[in-house]
Write a protein that holds these residues in place. Structure first.
Motif, PDB file in Angstrom:
ATOM      1  N   SER A  25       0.852  -1.189   0.000  1.00  0.00           N
ATOM      2  CA  SER A  25       0.000   0.000   0.000  1.00  0.00           C
ATOM      3  C   SER A  25       0.889   1.241   0.000  1.00  0.00           C
ATOM      4  O   SER A  25       2.098   1.168   0.261  1.00  0.00           O
ATOM      5  CB  SER A  25      -0.894   0.006   1.241  1.00  0.00           C
ATOM      6  OG  SER A  25      -0.107   0.193   2.410  1.00  0.00           O
ATOM      7  N   ARG A  60      -0.849  -1.661 -10.500  1.00  0.00           N
ATOM      8  CA  ARG A  60      -1.820  -1.537  -9.412  1.00  0.00           C
ATOM      9  C   ARG A  60      -2.447  -2.895  -9.131  1.00  0.00           C
ATOM     10  O   ARG A  60      -2.801  -3.627 -10.046  1.00  0.00           O
ATOM     11  CB  ARG A  60      -2.896  -0.546  -9.830  1.00  0.00           C
ATOM     12  CG  ARG A  60      -3.930  -0.227  -8.788  1.00  0.00           C
ATOM     13  CD  ARG A  60      -4.969   0.738  -9.349  1.00  0.00           C
ATOM     14  NE  ARG A  60      -4.340   1.903  -9.943  1.00  0.00           N
ATOM     15  CZ  ARG A  60      -4.367   3.128  -9.412  1.00  0.00           C
ATOM     16  NH1 ARG A  60      -5.015   3.340  -8.298  1.00  0.00           N
ATOM     17  NH2 ARG A  60      -3.771   4.132 -10.013  1.00  0.00           N
ATOM     18  N   GLN A  66     -10.579  -2.447  -0.126  1.00  0.00           N
ATOM     19  CA  GLN A  66      -9.345  -1.976   0.505  1.00  0.00           C
ATOM     20  C   GLN A  66      -8.662  -0.952  -0.392  1.00  0.00           C
ATOM     21  O   GLN A  66      -9.035  -0.773  -1.538  1.00  0.00           O
ATOM     22  CB  GLN A  66      -8.391  -3.154   0.743  1.00  0.00           C
ATOM     23  CG  GLN A  66      -8.954  -4.251   1.599  1.00  0.00           C
ATOM     24  CD  GLN A  66      -9.206  -3.793   3.020  1.00  0.00           C
ATOM     25  OE1 GLN A  66      -8.379  -3.103   3.616  1.00  0.00           O
ATOM     26  NE2 GLN A  66     -10.340  -4.160   3.576  1.00  0.00           N
ATOM     27  N   THR A  67      -7.615  -0.323   0.137  1.00  0.00           N
ATOM     28  CA  THR A  67      -6.836   0.590  -0.694  1.00  0.00           C
ATOM     29  C   THR A  67      -6.028  -0.217  -1.707  1.00  0.00           C
ATOM     30  O   THR A  67      -5.695  -1.374  -1.458  1.00  0.00           O
ATOM     31  CB  THR A  67      -5.867   1.438   0.155  1.00  0.00           C
ATOM     32  OG1 THR A  67      -4.978   0.572   0.853  1.00  0.00           O
ATOM     33  CG2 THR A  67      -6.620   2.307   1.148  1.00  0.00           C
ATOM     34  N   ASP A  68      -5.739   0.408  -2.832  1.00  0.00           N
ATOM     35  CA  ASP A  68      -4.947  -0.257  -3.858  1.00  0.00           C
ATOM     36  C   ASP A  68      -3.548  -0.536  -3.342  1.00  0.00           C
ATOM     37  O   ASP A  68      -3.032   0.173  -2.474  1.00  0.00           O
ATOM     38  CB  ASP A  68      -4.851   0.610  -5.115  1.00  0.00           C
ATOM     39  CG  ASP A  68      -6.185   0.703  -5.851  1.00  0.00           C
ATOM     40  OD1 ASP A  68      -7.059  -0.146  -5.619  1.00  0.00           O
ATOM     41  OD2 ASP A  68      -6.328   1.644  -6.656  1.00  0.00           O
ATOM     42  N   ARG A  69      -2.940  -1.562  -3.888  1.00  0.00           N
ATOM     43  CA  ARG A  69      -1.560  -1.924  -3.582  1.00  0.00           C
ATOM     44  C   ARG A  69      -0.783  -1.834  -4.886  1.00  0.00           C
ATOM     45  O   ARG A  69      -1.354  -1.755  -5.972  1.00  0.00           O
ATOM     46  CB  ARG A  69      -1.463  -3.348  -3.021  1.00  0.00           C
ATOM     47  CG  ARG A  69      -2.452  -3.661  -1.904  1.00  0.00           C
ATOM     48  CD  ARG A  69      -2.293  -2.720  -0.718  1.00  0.00           C
ATOM     49  NE  ARG A  69      -3.464  -2.767   0.142  1.00  0.00           N
ATOM     50  CZ  ARG A  69      -3.515  -3.399   1.285  1.00  0.00           C
ATOM     51  NH1 ARG A  69      -2.487  -4.061   1.742  1.00  0.00           N
ATOM     52  NH2 ARG A  69      -4.624  -3.369   2.009  1.00  0.00           N
ATOM     53  N   HIS A  84      -5.254 -11.615   0.926  1.00  0.00           N
ATOM     54  CA  HIS A  84      -5.341 -10.443   1.795  1.00  0.00           C
ATOM     55  C   HIS A  84      -5.542 -10.910   3.229  1.00  0.00           C
ATOM     56  O   HIS A  84      -6.515 -11.605   3.529  1.00  0.00           O
ATOM     57  CB  HIS A  84      -6.508  -9.545   1.364  1.00  0.00           C
ATOM     58  CG  HIS A  84      -6.755  -8.419   2.290  1.00  0.00           C
ATOM     59  ND1 HIS A  84      -7.971  -8.205   2.884  1.00  0.00           N
ATOM     60  CD2 HIS A  84      -5.938  -7.444   2.756  1.00  0.00           C
ATOM     61  CE1 HIS A  84      -7.899  -7.145   3.658  1.00  0.00           C
ATOM     62  NE2 HIS A  84      -6.675  -6.668   3.605  1.00  0.00           N
TER      63      HIS A  84
END
Length: 126
Positions: A25, A60, A66-69, A84
């Motif tokens: 992240s 990406r 969730q937030t992008d990684r 995850h």
């Protein structure tokens, strides 16, 4: 190509992503990169990651809800999925694919792409 400002910061961010071995992240990239460049700000991380993504160096990883990684383009170039951890919120690469997914598609539909994200507890949190 025009010369980039904050090359040391950009290099630290690139090195963090390249050596992580898993998708990170923005906060994880920021935390690890600050060890190399203590004055590094999170806005700089966002800008650098965007430039790395635009140049094709990183990809990406979308984790639902969730937030992008972000992972290296090399890692993204081979077909894989992700795990995850619901406890520590880290994301890990999962090699392999269950296959035969086209059999699950409704009749007449054509499967062109799929992404699978497994969720649970990683080995450190289990």
């Amino acid at each position: 190509m025009t010369e980039r400002r904050n090359t040391r910061q950009h290099d630290a961010i690139r090195a963090t992503i390249e050596t992580a071995g898993r998708p990170l992240s923005i906060d994880e990239i920021h935390g690890a990169s600050k060890a190399m460049v203590p004055t590094l700000g999170v806005r700089t991380v966002y800008r650098a990651v965007r430039r790395l993504e635009e140049s094709g160096e990183v990809a990406r990883v979308v984790v639902p809800g969730q937030t992008d990684r972000y992972e290296t383009a090399t890692a993204a170039s081979h077909h894989h999925h992700h795990f995850h951890c619901l406890v520590c919120d880290r994301v890990f690469d999962v090699d392999g694919c269950p296959g035969r997914l086209a059999a699950m598609v409704p009749e007449g539909f054509v499967l062109q792409h799929h992404e699978i994200t497994l969720s649970g507890r990683c080995d450190a949190c289990a």
